[in-house]
Scaffold this motif. Structure first.
Motif, PDB file in Angstrom:
ATOM      1  N   THR A 190       0.827  -1.202   0.000  1.00  0.00           N
ATOM      2  CA  THR A 190       0.000   0.000   0.000  1.00  0.00           C
ATOM      3  C   THR A 190       0.867   1.259   0.000  1.00  0.00           C
ATOM      4  O   THR A 190       1.963   1.276   0.580  1.00  0.00           O
ATOM      5  CB  THR A 190      -0.933   0.034   1.226  1.00  0.00           C
ATOM      6  OG1 THR A 190      -0.139   0.047   2.417  1.00  0.00           O
ATOM      7  CG2 THR A 190      -1.858  -1.168   1.248  1.00  0.00           C
ATOM      8  N   LEU A 191       0.359   2.288  -0.660  1.00  0.00           N
ATOM      9  CA  LEU A 191       0.962   3.617  -0.647  1.00  0.00           C
ATOM     10  C   LEU A 191      -0.121   4.593  -0.192  1.00  0.00           C
ATOM     11  O   LEU A 191      -1.170   4.694  -0.827  1.00  0.00           O
ATOM     12  CB  LEU A 191       1.452   4.014  -2.042  1.00  0.00           C
ATOM     13  CG  LEU A 191       2.487   3.105  -2.716  1.00  0.00           C
ATOM     14  CD1 LEU A 191       2.764   3.584  -4.129  1.00  0.00           C
ATOM     15  CD2 LEU A 191       3.774   3.070  -1.912  1.00  0.00           C
ATOM     16  N   GLU A 224      -2.996  14.622  -9.344  1.00  0.00           N
ATOM     17  CA  GLU A 224      -1.640  15.033  -8.975  1.00  0.00           C
ATOM     18  C   GLU A 224      -0.897  14.020  -8.113  1.00  0.00           C
ATOM     19  O   GLU A 224       0.332  14.048  -8.053  1.00  0.00           O
ATOM     20  CB  GLU A 224      -1.697  16.376  -8.247  1.00  0.00           C
ATOM     21  CG  GLU A 224      -2.217  17.512  -9.105  1.00  0.00           C
ATOM     22  CD  GLU A 224      -2.157  18.847  -8.383  1.00  0.00           C
ATOM     23  OE1 GLU A 224      -1.742  18.866  -7.196  1.00  0.00           O
ATOM     24  OE2 GLU A 224      -2.505  19.869  -9.000  1.00  0.00           O
ATOM     25  N   ILE A 225      -1.644  13.130  -7.438  1.00  0.00           N
ATOM     26  CA  ILE A 225      -0.973  12.196  -6.517  1.00  0.00           C
ATOM     27  C   ILE A 225      -1.269  10.735  -6.855  1.00  0.00           C
ATOM     28  O   ILE A 225      -0.345   9.931  -7.053  1.00  0.00           O
ATOM     29  CB  ILE A 225      -1.387  12.497  -5.056  1.00  0.00           C
ATOM     30  CG1 ILE A 225      -0.938  13.905  -4.657  1.00  0.00           C
ATOM     31  CG2 ILE A 225      -0.794  11.447  -4.109  1.00  0.00           C
ATOM     32  CD1 ILE A 225      -1.332  14.298  -3.254  1.00  0.00           C
ATOM     33  N   THR A 226      -2.550  10.363  -6.926  1.00  0.00           N
ATOM     34  CA  THR A 226      -2.911   8.953  -7.072  1.00  0.00           C
ATOM     35  C   THR A 226      -2.393   8.354  -8.374  1.00  0.00           C
ATOM     36  O   THR A 226      -1.771   7.278  -8.366  1.00  0.00           O
ATOM     37  CB  THR A 226      -4.440   8.773  -6.988  1.00  0.00           C
ATOM     38  OG1 THR A 226      -4.905   9.302  -5.742  1.00  0.00           O
ATOM     39  CG2 THR A 226      -4.810   7.305  -7.086  1.00  0.00           C
ATOM     40  N   ILE A 227      -2.671   9.012  -9.503  1.00  0.00           N
ATOM     41  CA  ILE A 227      -2.235   8.463 -10.801  1.00  0.00           C
ATOM     42  C   ILE A 227      -0.709   8.328 -10.877  1.00  0.00           C
ATOM     43  O   ILE A 227      -0.203   7.284 -11.311  1.00  0.00           O
ATOM     44  CB  ILE A 227      -2.788   9.315 -11.956  1.00  0.00           C
ATOM     45  CG1 ILE A 227      -4.320   9.163 -12.016  1.00  0.00           C
ATOM     46  CG2 ILE A 227      -2.153   8.907 -13.282  1.00  0.00           C
ATOM     47  CD1 ILE A 227      -4.984   9.997 -13.072  1.00  0.00           C
ATOM     48  N   PRO A 228       0.073   9.348 -10.448  1.00  0.00           N
ATOM     49  CA  PRO A 228       1.537   9.135 -10.428  1.00  0.00           C
ATOM     50  C   PRO A 228       1.962   7.978  -9.531  1.00  0.00           C
ATOM     51  O   PRO A 228       2.885   7.218  -9.878  1.00  0.00           O
ATOM     52  CB  PRO A 228       2.066  10.477  -9.902  1.00  0.00           C
ATOM     53  CG  PRO A 228       1.031  11.470 -10.280  1.00  0.00           C
ATOM     54  CD  PRO A 228      -0.271  10.747 -10.144  1.00  0.00           C
ATOM     55  N   LEU A 229       1.299   7.824  -8.383  1.00  0.00           N
ATOM     56  CA  LEU A 229       1.680   6.731  -7.488  1.00  0.00           C
ATOM     57  C   LEU A 229       1.351   5.367  -8.077  1.00  0.00           C
ATOM     58  O   LEU A 229       2.066   4.387  -7.853  1.00  0.00           O
ATOM     59  CB  LEU A 229       0.975   6.887  -6.137  1.00  0.00           C
ATOM     60  CG  LEU A 229       1.452   8.032  -5.245  1.00  0.00           C
ATOM     61  CD1 LEU A 229       0.676   8.049  -3.935  1.00  0.00           C
ATOM     62  CD2 LEU A 229       2.946   7.934  -4.965  1.00  0.00           C
ATOM     63  N   GLU A 230       0.258   5.279  -8.835  1.00  0.00           N
ATOM     64  CA  GLU A 230      -0.065   4.020  -9.509  1.00  0.00           C
ATOM     65  C   GLU A 230       1.053   3.600 -10.453  1.00  0.00           C
ATOM     66  O   GLU A 230       1.308   2.403 -10.655  1.00  0.00           O
ATOM     67  CB  GLU A 230      -1.380   4.162 -10.278  1.00  0.00           C
ATOM     68  CG  GLU A 230      -2.604   4.257  -9.389  1.00  0.00           C
ATOM     69  CD  GLU A 230      -3.883   4.484 -10.184  1.00  0.00           C
ATOM     70  OE1 GLU A 230      -4.973   4.329  -9.610  1.00  0.00           O
ATOM     71  OE2 GLU A 230      -3.784   4.793 -11.390  1.00  0.00           O
ATOM     72  N   LEU A 242       2.920  -8.621 -10.231  1.00  0.00           N
ATOM     73  CA  LEU A 242       1.785  -7.739 -10.008  1.00  0.00           C
ATOM     74  C   LEU A 242       0.525  -8.279 -10.680  1.00  0.00           C
ATOM     75  O   LEU A 242       0.551  -8.695 -11.833  1.00  0.00           O
ATOM     76  CB  LEU A 242       2.101  -6.343 -10.560  1.00  0.00           C
ATOM     77  CG  LEU A 242       1.003  -5.290 -10.404  1.00  0.00           C
ATOM     78  CD1 LEU A 242       0.776  -4.970  -8.934  1.00  0.00           C
ATOM     79  CD2 LEU A 242       1.364  -4.032 -11.181  1.00  0.00           C
ATOM     80  N   GLU A 243      -0.591  -8.261  -9.930  1.00  0.00           N
ATOM     81  CA  GLU A 243      -1.873  -8.701 -10.490  1.00  0.00           C
ATOM     82  C   GLU A 243      -2.836  -7.539 -10.688  1.00  0.00           C
ATOM     83  O   GLU A 243      -3.329  -7.317 -11.784  1.00  0.00           O
ATOM     84  CB  GLU A 243      -2.515  -9.762  -9.576  1.00  0.00           C
ATOM     85  CG  GLU A 243      -1.836 -11.128  -9.660  1.00  0.00           C
ATOM     86  CD  GLU A 243      -2.662 -12.216  -8.996  1.00  0.00           C
ATOM     87  OE1 GLU A 243      -3.524 -11.890  -8.154  1.00  0.00           O
ATOM     88  OE2 GLU A 243      -2.438 -13.402  -9.324  1.00  0.00           O
ATOM     89  N   THR A 244      -3.129  -6.806  -9.629  1.00  0.00           N
ATOM     90  CA  THR A 244      -4.071  -5.695  -9.752  1.00  0.00           C
ATOM     91  C   THR A 244      -3.595  -4.501  -8.931  1.00  0.00           C
ATOM     92  O   THR A 244      -2.907  -4.666  -7.911  1.00  0.00           O
ATOM     93  CB  THR A 244      -5.483  -6.087  -9.262  1.00  0.00           C
ATOM     94  OG1 THR A 244      -5.402  -6.517  -7.893  1.00  0.00           O
ATOM     95  CG2 THR A 244      -6.075  -7.185 -10.115  1.00  0.00           C
ATOM     96  N   VAL A 245      -3.966  -3.305  -9.399  1.00  0.00           N
ATOM     97  CA  VAL A 245      -3.688  -2.066  -8.671  1.00  0.00           C
ATOM     98  C   VAL A 245      -5.017  -1.339  -8.474  1.00  0.00           C
ATOM     99  O   VAL A 245      -5.724  -1.063  -9.446  1.00  0.00           O
ATOM    100  CB  VAL A 245      -2.704  -1.161  -9.434  1.00  0.00           C
ATOM    101  CG1 VAL A 245      -2.499   0.152  -8.663  1.00  0.00           C
ATOM    102  CG2 VAL A 245      -1.373  -1.863  -9.643  1.00  0.00           C
ATOM    103  N   SER A 250      -4.902  10.035  -0.459  1.00  0.00           N
ATOM    104  CA  SER A 250      -4.745   9.096  -1.572  1.00  0.00           C
ATOM    105  C   SER A 250      -4.281   7.756  -1.016  1.00  0.00           C
ATOM    106  O   SER A 250      -3.363   7.702  -0.190  1.00  0.00           O
ATOM    107  CB  SER A 250      -3.713   9.616  -2.580  1.00  0.00           C
ATOM    108  OG  SER A 250      -3.368   8.609  -3.511  1.00  0.00           O
ATOM    109  N   LEU A 251      -4.930   6.691  -1.449  1.00  0.00           N
ATOM    110  CA  LEU A 251      -4.556   5.347  -1.021  1.00  0.00           C
ATOM    111  C   LEU A 251      -4.489   4.436  -2.242  1.00  0.00           C
ATOM    112  O   LEU A 251      -5.475   4.291  -2.962  1.00  0.00           O
ATOM    113  CB  LEU A 251      -5.558   4.788  -0.017  1.00  0.00           C
ATOM    114  CG  LEU A 251      -5.326   3.345   0.453  1.00  0.00           C
ATOM    115  CD1 LEU A 251      -4.016   3.242   1.219  1.00  0.00           C
ATOM    116  CD2 LEU A 251      -6.482   2.855   1.316  1.00  0.00           C
ATOM    117  N   VAL A 252      -3.314   3.853  -2.481  1.00  0.00           N
ATOM    118  CA  VAL A 252      -3.108   2.951  -3.613  1.00  0.00           C
ATOM    119  C   VAL A 252      -2.721   1.588  -3.058  1.00  0.00           C
ATOM    120  O   VAL A 252      -1.799   1.480  -2.236  1.00  0.00           O
ATOM    121  CB  VAL A 252      -2.007   3.466  -4.564  1.00  0.00           C
ATOM    122  CG1 VAL A 252      -1.849   2.522  -5.756  1.00  0.00           C
ATOM    123  CG2 VAL A 252      -2.333   4.883  -5.050  1.00  0.00           C
TER     124      VAL A 252
END
Length: 377
Positions: free
Chosen positions: A47-48, A63-69, A78-81, A90-92
């Motif tokens: 998790t991030l 500004e945060i979630t998409i870059p962190l993905e 990796l299976e799913t994000v 933001s929680l990834v």
């Protein structure tokens, strides 16, 4: 079994030396074993989490979630994000194939994070694994009893006085205000007063009980320095339940040993068989601890339960063997021959009863997935 008995009788001195070695090494291993609530199961999740107070969910997403993905791109297994973007947070979460090397995955994600740029004032998150080692072992609720002042004043006090002290306790990996409260979108109250939570996570190799002892000692020193209207209430503390489990194992082991000694002495009215039985139980447990240390296991709810069951087996087997040996000796036979013959006679029955116990629990280790991994210890 009777072959082992023969070897032990012929090499009595070596048997004594081996027993002493088991006692010494087992006692040393016991002092070095980690103590925790659950086995360290490697959940295939990372998790991030990031906070940016006062920013809308749409801005957080762009500004945060998409870059962190993007930090999970090209990471093996990796299976799913999945991600959640809300006001200020933001929680990834990334899920990997079961059995993936999560230590390596964390390293890869951390390297990818280093190349990501976030808005000013937003810190790069730490790649956190979802495992028992990441679960807080201790949680405080810090409140102002008089109810005066804003929650921000409590937060400043925590950041300046409480967190530095807790982070300095040996074995503490992190001490922090949870993300939601830090972002100002979560309102917490304790005993009717405004409060903020503080969670403590231990280092993976640290002993939970030792770390908590250090935390409570530090809290004692903090109490005298904090304003009189500030109170720290313990909300979560894993140490007592772990200590209770260890104490229960000690109590049950001692009780089992006493019952075995009492039964053997009552029926055989002989001191030597009683001594043998009273020695076999702790030696067996210490031998098991050596194997646990070798396999990198910890003292937790599962391993302690396994040891408790094993104590019962040792007591049963000791009584059966000693009673039969004593009966043969009373019939007038040679002691060594009587011991070998008596052991041979009950070897099949003891082996069968022990395998029956194993057969009940062993299938749990072959369930597969996280559940199977959890039951292996």
């Amino acid at each position: 079994m009777h072959l082992l008995t023969l070897l032990a009788l012929k090499g009595r001195f070596l048997t004594l030396i081996a027993t002493l070695l088991v006692v010494v090494i087992g006692a040393w291993t016991l002092t070095r074993l980690q103590v925790e609530l659950f086995p360290d199961v490697d959940f295939p999740l990372i998790t991030l989490s990031t906070a940016h107070p006062g920013v809308t969910a749409e801005t957080i997403l762009e500004e945060i979630t998409i870059p962190l993905e993007g930090a999970f791109e090209s990471v093996r297994g990796l299976e799913t994000v999945r991600s959640i973007s809300s006001n200020g947070i933001s929680l990834v979460t990334a899920e990997f194939e079961f059995g993936s090397d999560m230590n390596l995955a964390v390293e890869d994600v951390s390297e990818n994070l280093a190349s990501i740029s976030l808005p000013d004032g937003v810190q790069l998150p730490r790649a956190a694994r979802l495992s028992p080692s990441e679960i807080p072992i201790f949680q405080l609720s810090v409140l102002r009893k008089a109810g005066s002042g804003e929650i921000g004043e409590i937060m400043r006090l925590i950041n300046s006085e409480i967190l530095p002290e807790l982070q300095g306790v040996p074995g503490v990996f992190s001490a922090d205000i949870p993300m939601g409260a830090r972002a100002g979108v979560t309102i917490t109250r304790t005993n009717g007063w405004p409060s903020l939570p503080v969670t403590v996570v231990k280092e993976p190799e640290a002993n939970t009980i030792t770390v908590v002892e250090g935390i409570t000692k530090t809290m004692g020193g903090l109490t005298s320095r904090l304003p009189p209207d500030i109170d720290m209430i313990i909300v979560v503390n894993q140490a007592p339940s772990i200590q209770a489990s260890i104490d229960s194992l000690k109590r049950e082991s001692a009780l089992g040993a006493l019952i075995a000694v009492a039964v053997i002495f009552a029926f055989l009215l002989s001191v030597r068989p009683t001594i043998v039985s009273s020695i076999s139980i702790p030696v067996s447990i210490l031998g098991a601890l050596i194997v646990m240390g070798w396999q990198g296991m910890t003292l937790n709810m599962m391993t302690l339960g396994g040891l408790a069951i094993a104590v019962g087996r040792v007591v049963d087997d000791s009584i059966v063997v000693l009673e039969n040996v004593y009966r043969h000796i009373q019939e007038g036979g040679n002691k060594i021959v009587a011991t070998i013959e008596a052991t041979r006679e009950v070897a099949g029955a003891i082996t069968t009863s022990t395998l029956t116990t194993i057969a009940v629990f062993l299938p749990l280790a072959f369930v597969g997935g996280i559940i199977g991994t959890f039951f292996v210890p």
